[in-house]
Motif scaffolding. Structure first.
Motif, PDB file in Angstrom:
ATOM      1  N   PHE A   1      10.332   7.333   1.337  1.00 47.06           N
ATOM      2  CA  PHE A   1      11.013   8.039   0.248  1.00 47.06           C
ATOM      3  C   PHE A   1      10.546   9.487   0.193  1.00 47.06           C
ATOM      4  N   SER A   2      11.308  10.308  -0.506  1.00 50.12           N
ATOM      5  CA  SER A   2      10.955  11.717  -0.715  1.00 50.12           C
ATOM      6  C   SER A   2      11.370  12.123  -2.115  1.00 50.12           C
ATOM      7  N   ALA A   3      10.686  13.138  -2.649  1.00 55.88           N
ATOM      8  CA  ALA A   3      10.969  13.621  -4.005  1.00 55.88           C
ATOM      9  C   ALA A   3      10.729  15.124  -4.050  1.00 55.88           C
ATOM     10  N   PRO A   4      11.780  15.950  -4.080  1.00 63.14           N
ATOM     11  CA  PRO A   4      11.592  17.391  -4.237  1.00 63.14           C
ATOM     12  C   PRO A   4      11.202  17.740  -5.667  1.00 63.14           C
ATOM     13  N   ILE A   5      10.303  18.686  -5.808  1.00 59.37           N
ATOM     14  CA  ILE A   5       9.808  19.109  -7.120  1.00 59.37           C
ATOM     15  C   ILE A   5       9.997  20.616  -7.240  1.00 59.37           C
TER      16      ILE A   5
ATOM     17  N   THR B   1       0.852  -1.185   0.000  1.00 59.14           N
ATOM     18  CA  THR B   1       0.000   0.000   0.000  1.00 59.14           C
ATOM     19  C   THR B   1       0.886   1.231   0.000  1.00 59.14           C
ATOM     20  N   LEU B   2       0.550   2.189  -0.815  1.00 65.55           N
ATOM     21  CA  LEU B   2       1.346   3.400  -0.961  1.00 65.55           C
ATOM     22  C   LEU B   2       0.626   4.559  -0.288  1.00 65.55           C
ATOM     23  N   ILE B   3       1.315   5.218   0.622  1.00 71.06           N
ATOM     24  CA  ILE B   3       0.782   6.397   1.311  1.00 71.06           C
ATOM     25  C   ILE B   3       1.666   7.588   0.958  1.00 71.06           C
ATOM     26  N   ALA B   4       1.065   8.677   0.494  1.00 68.07           N
ATOM     27  CA  ALA B   4       1.833   9.843   0.051  1.00 68.07           C
ATOM     28  C   ALA B   4       1.278  11.114   0.675  1.00 68.07           C
ATOM     29  N   ALA B   5       2.154  12.078   0.889  1.00 65.90           N
ATOM     30  CA  ALA B   5       1.787  13.391   1.412  1.00 65.90           C
ATOM     31  C   ALA B   5       2.712  14.425   0.798  1.00 65.90           C
TER      32      ALA B   5
ATOM     33  N   PHE C   1       6.401  13.248   0.012  1.00 61.64           N
ATOM     34  CA  PHE C   1       6.841  12.207   0.919  1.00 61.64           C
ATOM     35  C   PHE C   1       5.952  10.990   0.739  1.00 61.64           C
ATOM     36  N   GLY C   2       6.539   9.813   0.868  1.00 62.68           N
ATOM     37  CA  GLY C   2       5.752   8.605   0.691  1.00 62.68           C
ATOM     38  C   GLY C   2       6.228   7.472   1.578  1.00 62.68           C
ATOM     39  N   LEU C   3       5.322   6.546   1.839  1.00 64.84           N
ATOM     40  CA  LEU C   3       5.617   5.386   2.660  1.00 64.84           C
ATOM     41  C   LEU C   3       5.019   4.155   1.998  1.00 64.84           C
ATOM     42  N   VAL C   4       5.826   3.120   1.876  1.00 63.31           N
ATOM     43  CA  VAL C   4       5.372   1.847   1.333  1.00 63.31           C
ATOM     44  C   VAL C   4       5.024   0.933   2.499  1.00 63.31           C
ATOM     45  N   GLU C   5       3.746   0.650   2.662  1.00 64.47           N
ATOM     46  CA  GLU C   5       3.308  -0.279   3.694  1.00 64.47           C
ATOM     47  C   GLU C   5       3.192  -1.670   3.094  1.00 64.47           C
ATOM     48  N   ARG C   6       3.845  -2.610   3.718  1.00 61.71           N
ATOM     49  CA  ARG C   6       3.916  -3.965   3.178  1.00 61.71           C
ATOM     50  C   ARG C   6       3.281  -4.939   4.148  1.00 61.71           C
TER      51      ARG C   6
ATOM     52  N   PRO D   1       2.355  28.053 -14.945  1.00 64.70           N
ATOM     53  CA  PRO D   1       1.070  28.762 -14.915  1.00 64.70           C
ATOM     54  C   PRO D   1       0.303  28.481 -13.630  1.00 64.70           C
ATOM     55  N   THR D   2      -0.628  29.353 -13.334  1.00 62.60           N
ATOM     56  CA  THR D   2      -1.506  29.135 -12.190  1.00 62.60           C
ATOM     57  C   THR D   2      -2.536  28.060 -12.531  1.00 62.60           C
ATOM     58  N   GLY D   3      -3.029  27.414 -11.502  1.00 62.18           N
ATOM     59  CA  GLY D   3      -4.035  26.378 -11.713  1.00 62.18           C
ATOM     60  C   GLY D   3      -3.776  25.172 -10.836  1.00 62.18           C
ATOM     61  N   SER D   4      -4.484  24.103 -11.124  1.00 64.37           N
ATOM     62  CA  SER D   4      -4.400  22.875 -10.345  1.00 64.37           C
ATOM     63  C   SER D   4      -3.393  21.907 -10.965  1.00 64.37           C
ATOM     64  N   TYR D   5      -2.600  21.275 -10.118  1.00 63.94           N
ATOM     65  CA  TYR D   5      -1.585  20.318 -10.540  1.00 63.94           C
ATOM     66  C   TYR D   5      -1.875  18.962  -9.885  1.00 63.94           C
ATOM     67  N   THR D   6      -1.708  17.886 -10.637  1.00 67.23           N
ATOM     68  CA  THR D   6      -1.885  16.545 -10.099  1.00 67.23           C
ATOM     69  C   THR D   6      -0.523  15.863  -9.958  1.00 67.23           C
ATOM     70  N   VAL D   7      -0.380  15.110  -8.892  1.00 69.74           N
ATOM     71  CA  VAL D   7       0.852  14.382  -8.608  1.00 69.74           C
ATOM     72  C   VAL D   7       0.501  12.904  -8.548  1.00 69.74           C
ATOM     73  N   ASP D   8       1.063  12.125  -9.461  1.00 66.42           N
ATOM     74  CA  ASP D   8       0.790  10.695  -9.556  1.00 66.42           C
ATOM     75  C   ASP D   8       2.034   9.932  -9.108  1.00 66.42           C
ATOM     76  N   ILE D   9       1.904   9.138  -8.041  1.00 70.07           N
ATOM     77  CA  ILE D   9       3.014   8.364  -7.499  1.00 70.07           C
ATOM     78  C   ILE D   9       2.705   6.881  -7.701  1.00 70.07           C
ATOM     79  N   VAL D  10       3.618   6.159  -8.351  1.00 72.93           N
ATOM     80  CA  VAL D  10       3.409   4.744  -8.645  1.00 72.93           C
ATOM     81  C   VAL D  10       4.584   3.942  -8.104  1.00 72.93           C
ATOM     82  N   LEU D  11       4.265   2.846  -7.432  1.00 72.78           N
ATOM     83  CA  LEU D  11       5.263   1.923  -6.902  1.00 72.78           C
ATOM     84  C   LEU D  11       5.428   0.752  -7.858  1.00 72.78           C
ATOM     85  N   TYR D  12       6.678   0.450  -8.213  1.00 74.98           N
ATOM     86  CA  TYR D  12       6.981  -0.646  -9.128  1.00 74.98           C
ATOM     87  C   TYR D  12       7.944  -1.623  -8.472  1.00 74.98           C
TER      88      TYR D  12
END
Length: 256
Positions: A177-181, A24-28, A48-53, A188-199
């Protein structure tokens, strides 16, 4: 016999579902809002993310991999090809890319080429060059579209709106894990989506999605709202201000 086969199929489906829920992937995110002010020069946020196994799950032979894809507001993008005709350059042909993100950032813990084959990445729309390919099995009948897509990537990368960091994700432990962006000042202004996938071994195990927004604040937002809500009055005020500044400059720099 038929009941036995049905029971076997149900058991197989249950095992597959259990395997799919093994991780299970938990992200913030460090923040869900970036504010543009008069001295704004860009910003940075961190995923920031956590892989729950599941403790009952057998250890996997391949290590975990994380790919983070950030997509910004979608617009229609136009790419023109210029050709030199004598001393001048003219527009020769063009391609439209409707509903394309203006901001696209991909980060992974190691190069995607080490995680999976190019065919798998293309089929799964993984990576900067594949993220906006049409879904499903498709055949590109336009021989020049690949050239224009590559040009679009190159132009947007030069503007710091598209980017790929092959080691932009860091595992702080075996499951954290962590990932600086980096968000460029031109984003531009507006809404951004962040998609995190565990492989693992090139196979997706879990997915999590979150979002953030880029907004204007202060005098910038008030001016933008005024220009949109009272466009006629805003136009008159702009003309009057230009006339006043022109008259003031003529008075100040007038030669006697």
């Amino acid at each position: 016999m038929t009941r036995f086969l049905a029971l076997l199929a149900a058991l197989w489906a249950g095992l597959a579902a259990a395997a799919a829920r093994a991780e299970t992937l938990i992200a913030a995110m460090s923040t869900h809002q970036i504010q543009i002010t008069s001295n704004y020069t860009g910003s940075q946020l961190t995923v920031f993310g956590l892989v729950e196994r599941d403790a009952r799950t057998v250890s996997r032979g391949d290590p975990y991999d994380i790919i983070v894809t950030v997509r910004g507001p979608r617009r229609m993008l136009l790419v023109r090809e210029k050709e030199r005709l004598g001393p001048i350059w003219i527009n020769r042909s063009q391609r439209r890319f409707p509903d394309n993100p203006v901001f696209l950032h991909v980060a992974s813990n190691r190069p995607i080429a080490e995680m999976m084959s190019p065919e798998t990445a293309r089929r799964g729309r993984i990576g900067l060059a594949n993220a906006e390919l049409p879904q499903g099995n498709w055949v590109d009948l336009d021989p020049g579209s690949t050239r224009f897509r590559e040009s679009l990537l190159r132009i947007m990368q030069a503007k710091d709106l598209f980017g790929y960091e092959e080691r932009g994700v860091t595992f702080l432990s075996s499951s954290l894990f962590s990932a600086p962006i980096d968000i460029a000042a031109t984003a531009p202004t507006g809404s951004y989506t962040v998609d995190i996938v565990l492989y693992s071994g090139g196979v997706p195990l879990a997915r999590q999605q979150t979002n953030f927004e880029v907004i204007k604040t202060g005098i910038e937002q008030r001016l933008a709202s005024a220009a949109y809500d009272w466009s006629l009055l805003y136009g008159f005020a702009t003309v009057l201000l230009a006339l006043f500044l022109g008259w003031g400059a003529s008075v100040i720099f007038r030669r006697d």
